[in-house]
Structures are given as C-alpha cells and as structure tokens.
Design a protein around this motif. Structure first.
Motif, PDB file in Angstrom:
ATOM      1  N   ARG A 226       0.824  -1.211   0.000  1.00 26.15           N
ATOM      2  CA  ARG A 226       0.000   0.000   0.000  1.00 26.15           C
ATOM      3  C   ARG A 226       0.858   1.262   0.000  1.00 26.15           C
ATOM      4  O   ARG A 226       0.552   2.234  -0.686  1.00 26.15           O
ATOM      5  CB  ARG A 226      -0.940   0.009   1.196  1.00 26.15           C
ATOM      6  CG  ARG A 226      -2.164  -0.820   0.958  1.00 26.15           C
ATOM      7  CD  ARG A 226      -3.187  -0.618   2.059  1.00 26.15           C
ATOM      8  NE  ARG A 226      -3.618  -1.939   2.468  1.00 26.15           N
ATOM      9  CZ  ARG A 226      -3.394  -2.489   3.653  1.00 26.15           C
ATOM     10  NH1 ARG A 226      -2.798  -1.805   4.595  1.00 26.15           N
ATOM     11  NH2 ARG A 226      -3.806  -3.700   3.915  1.00 26.15           N
ATOM     12  N   GLN A 227       1.954   1.246   0.747  1.00 27.87           N
ATOM     13  CA  GLN A 227       2.842   2.397   0.812  1.00 27.87           C
ATOM     14  C   GLN A 227       3.476   2.665  -0.554  1.00 27.87           C
ATOM     15  O   GLN A 227       3.525   3.814  -1.007  1.00 27.87           O
ATOM     16  CB  GLN A 227       3.928   2.174   1.851  1.00 27.87           C
ATOM     17  CG  GLN A 227       4.893   3.326   1.977  1.00 27.87           C
ATOM     18  CD  GLN A 227       6.020   3.025   2.945  1.00 27.87           C
ATOM     19  OE1 GLN A 227       6.269   1.874   3.298  1.00 27.87           O
ATOM     20  NE2 GLN A 227       6.717   4.058   3.361  1.00 27.87           N
ATOM     21  N   VAL A 228       3.953   1.631  -1.218  1.00 30.59           N
ATOM     22  CA  VAL A 228       4.555   1.796  -2.543  1.00 30.59           C
ATOM     23  C   VAL A 228       3.509   2.289  -3.534  1.00 30.59           C
ATOM     24  O   VAL A 228       3.776   3.170  -4.351  1.00 30.59           O
ATOM     25  CB  VAL A 228       5.182   0.468  -3.009  1.00 30.59           C
ATOM     26  CG1 VAL A 228       5.594   0.541  -4.461  1.00 30.59           C
ATOM     27  CG2 VAL A 228       6.367   0.092  -2.143  1.00 30.59           C
TER      28      VAL A 228
ATOM     29  N   ALA B  14      -4.461 -13.248  -6.387  1.00 32.93           N
ATOM     30  CA  ALA B  14      -3.413 -13.156  -5.371  1.00 32.93           C
ATOM     31  C   ALA B  14      -3.013 -11.701  -5.137  1.00 32.93           C
ATOM     32  O   ALA B  14      -2.795 -11.285  -3.996  1.00 32.93           O
ATOM     33  CB  ALA B  14      -2.195 -13.973  -5.798  1.00 32.93           C
ATOM     34  N   GLY B  15      -2.942 -10.923  -6.189  1.00 33.72           N
ATOM     35  CA  GLY B  15      -2.583  -9.513  -6.058  1.00 33.72           C
ATOM     36  C   GLY B  15      -3.641  -8.705  -5.332  1.00 33.72           C
ATOM     37  O   GLY B  15      -3.335  -7.858  -4.493  1.00 33.72           O
ATOM     38  N   ARG B  16      -4.912  -8.956  -5.672  1.00 31.22           N
ATOM     39  CA  ARG B  16      -6.000  -8.248  -4.991  1.00 31.22           C
ATOM     40  C   ARG B  16      -6.041  -8.604  -3.522  1.00 31.22           C
ATOM     41  O   ARG B  16      -6.284  -7.756  -2.666  1.00 31.22           O
ATOM     42  CB  ARG B  16      -7.333  -8.562  -5.661  1.00 31.22           C
ATOM     43  CG  ARG B  16      -7.543  -7.838  -6.961  1.00 31.22           C
ATOM     44  CD  ARG B  16      -8.969  -7.978  -7.480  1.00 31.22           C
ATOM     45  NE  ARG B  16      -9.648  -9.212  -7.128  1.00 31.22           N
ATOM     46  CZ  ARG B  16      -9.548 -10.357  -7.804  1.00 31.22           C
ATOM     47  NH1 ARG B  16      -8.821 -10.432  -8.882  1.00 31.22           N
ATOM     48  NH2 ARG B  16     -10.214 -11.429  -7.414  1.00 31.22           N
ATOM     49  N   ALA B  17      -5.818  -9.876  -3.203  1.00 34.14           N
ATOM     50  CA  ALA B  17      -5.832 -10.298  -1.802  1.00 34.14           C
ATOM     51  C   ALA B  17      -4.665  -9.679  -1.031  1.00 34.14           C
ATOM     52  O   ALA B  17      -4.818  -9.288   0.126  1.00 34.14           O
ATOM     53  CB  ALA B  17      -5.773 -11.818  -1.717  1.00 34.14           C
ATOM     54  N   ALA B  18      -3.505  -9.574  -1.670  1.00 32.13           N
ATOM     55  CA  ALA B  18      -2.330  -9.011  -1.003  1.00 32.13           C
ATOM     56  C   ALA B  18      -2.498  -7.514  -0.747  1.00 32.13           C
ATOM     57  O   ALA B  18      -2.074  -7.005   0.283  1.00 32.13           O
ATOM     58  CB  ALA B  18      -1.079  -9.267  -1.837  1.00 32.13           C
ATOM     59  N   LEU B  19      -3.111  -6.810  -1.678  1.00 38.57           N
ATOM     60  CA  LEU B  19      -3.278  -5.366  -1.532  1.00 38.57           C
ATOM     61  C   LEU B  19      -4.427  -4.995  -0.596  1.00 38.57           C
ATOM     62  O   LEU B  19      -4.344  -4.029   0.135  1.00 38.57           O
ATOM     63  CB  LEU B  19      -3.520  -4.717  -2.897  1.00 38.57           C
ATOM     64  CG  LEU B  19      -2.302  -4.662  -3.804  1.00 38.57           C
ATOM     65  CD1 LEU B  19      -2.719  -4.320  -5.207  1.00 38.57           C
ATOM     66  CD2 LEU B  19      -1.309  -3.661  -3.271  1.00 38.57           C
ATOM     67  N   GLY B  20      -5.502  -5.745  -0.643  1.00 38.34           N
ATOM     68  CA  GLY B  20      -6.670  -5.430   0.173  1.00 38.34           C
ATOM     69  C   GLY B  20      -7.576  -4.421  -0.516  1.00 38.34           C
ATOM     70  O   GLY B  20      -7.188  -3.749  -1.471  1.00 38.34           O
ATOM     71  N   CYS B  21      -8.789  -4.310  -0.041  1.00 39.91           N
ATOM     72  CA  CYS B  21      -9.791  -3.432  -0.662  1.00 39.91           C
ATOM     73  C   CYS B  21      -9.449  -1.956  -0.520  1.00 39.91           C
ATOM     74  O   CYS B  21      -9.783  -1.153  -1.390  1.00 39.91           O
ATOM     75  CB  CYS B  21     -11.161  -3.703  -0.061  1.00 39.91           C
ATOM     76  SG  CYS B  21     -11.774  -5.353  -0.390  1.00 39.91           S
TER      77      CYS B  21
ATOM     78  N   ALA C 137      -6.548  -0.378  -0.652  1.00 38.77           N
ATOM     79  CA  ALA C 137      -5.564   0.098  -1.628  1.00 38.77           C
ATOM     80  C   ALA C 137      -6.146   0.166  -3.028  1.00 38.77           C
ATOM     81  O   ALA C 137      -5.696   0.952  -3.854  1.00 38.77           O
ATOM     82  CB  ALA C 137      -4.342  -0.816  -1.616  1.00 38.77           C
ATOM     83  N   LEU C 138      -7.160  -0.638  -3.315  1.00 39.44           N
ATOM     84  CA  LEU C 138      -7.737  -0.696  -4.650  1.00 39.44           C
ATOM     85  C   LEU C 138      -8.748   0.412  -4.909  1.00 39.44           C
ATOM     86  O   LEU C 138      -9.174   0.596  -6.046  1.00 39.44           O
ATOM     87  CB  LEU C 138      -8.407  -2.057  -4.875  1.00 39.44           C
ATOM     88  CG  LEU C 138      -7.490  -3.270  -4.743  1.00 39.44           C
ATOM     89  CD1 LEU C 138      -8.290  -4.549  -4.931  1.00 39.44           C
ATOM     90  CD2 LEU C 138      -6.347  -3.206  -5.718  1.00 39.44           C
ATOM     91  N   ALA C 139      -9.100   1.173  -3.903  1.00 36.76           N
ATOM     92  CA  ALA C 139     -10.143   2.181  -4.038  1.00 36.76           C
ATOM     93  C   ALA C 139      -9.722   3.347  -4.927  1.00 36.76           C
ATOM     94  O   ALA C 139     -10.531   3.877  -5.670  1.00 36.76           O
ATOM     95  CB  ALA C 139     -10.552   2.695  -2.666  1.00 36.76           C
ATOM     96  N   GLY C 140      -8.465   3.745  -4.902  1.00 32.24           N
ATOM     97  CA  GLY C 140      -8.059   4.937  -5.624  1.00 32.24           C
ATOM     98  C   GLY C 140      -7.425   4.697  -6.978  1.00 32.24           C
ATOM     99  O   GLY C 140      -6.891   5.617  -7.576  1.00 32.24           O
ATOM    100  N   VAL C 141      -7.470   3.470  -7.477  1.00 34.95           N
ATOM    101  CA  VAL C 141      -6.791   3.146  -8.731  1.00 34.95           C
ATOM    102  C   VAL C 141      -7.706   2.292  -9.603  1.00 34.95           C
ATOM    103  O   VAL C 141      -8.519   1.523  -9.090  1.00 34.95           O
ATOM    104  CB  VAL C 141      -5.450   2.428  -8.437  1.00 34.95           C
ATOM    105  CG1 VAL C 141      -5.649   1.089  -7.797  1.00 34.95           C
ATOM    106  CG2 VAL C 141      -4.600   2.308  -9.673  1.00 34.95           C
TER     107      VAL C 141
END
Length: 84
Positions: A42-44, A58-65, A67-71
């Motif tokens: 999330r920081q990166v 796997a990527g969505r699970a690693a990032l979480g919901c 982090a996915l909100a703004g992209v």
C-alpha cells in the motif's frame, strides 16, 4: 505512454505478458510482489500513484480493498475469456 502501471501478479506467463504489454504501450511498470506485506504494498502504491493496476486474485488479496479504491484495476482473472 509515459505513465506508470502497477502490476501485482503471482509469477506466471500472464505476468510476463503484462510486463511486455506495458512496455510495448510505452509505459513504465511498477512491480508489486504479492508475497510482500500488505502495508508495504500500500505504501509503494500510494507513493507511486499509478493510474492503472494489473492484478489477479493473489494480487487483490495481497493489496486489500483499501488500496484498490483509488486506482483503476484490470482484473486478469475476469478479463480472460472462459474459452482461452
């Protein structure tokens, strides 16, 4: 062109195709390893602020919901037709 694109995929042929597609389009890829801790990913992602993210399950699970909100996310699991 000239835009960073984040890619968070498990190691697979789809990852290689995604990297080549980003480079062919003239963009720069930001590799995110799903094995890294979620907070670090999330920081990166926040620091680079890419407009697009290529991800699989796997990527969505690693990032979480959060982090996915703004992209804008291109989900490679649903983007691939069932017959492929």
């Amino acid at each position: 062109p000239d835009q960073p694109v984040a890619i968070c995929l498990a190691r697979s042929p789809a990852m290689v195709v995604g990297l080549l597609a980003i480079l062919k389009a003239g963009g720069a890829y930001l590799p995110l390893d799903p094995a890294y801790p979620s907070a670090r990913l999330r920081q990166v992602l926040e620091d680079a602020a890419p407009p697009l993210l290529l991800a699989d399950a796997a990527g969505r699970a690693a990032l979480g919901c959060d982090a996915l909100a703004g992209v804008s996310v291109v989900d490679l699991d649903t983007a691939t037709p069932a017959w492929a």
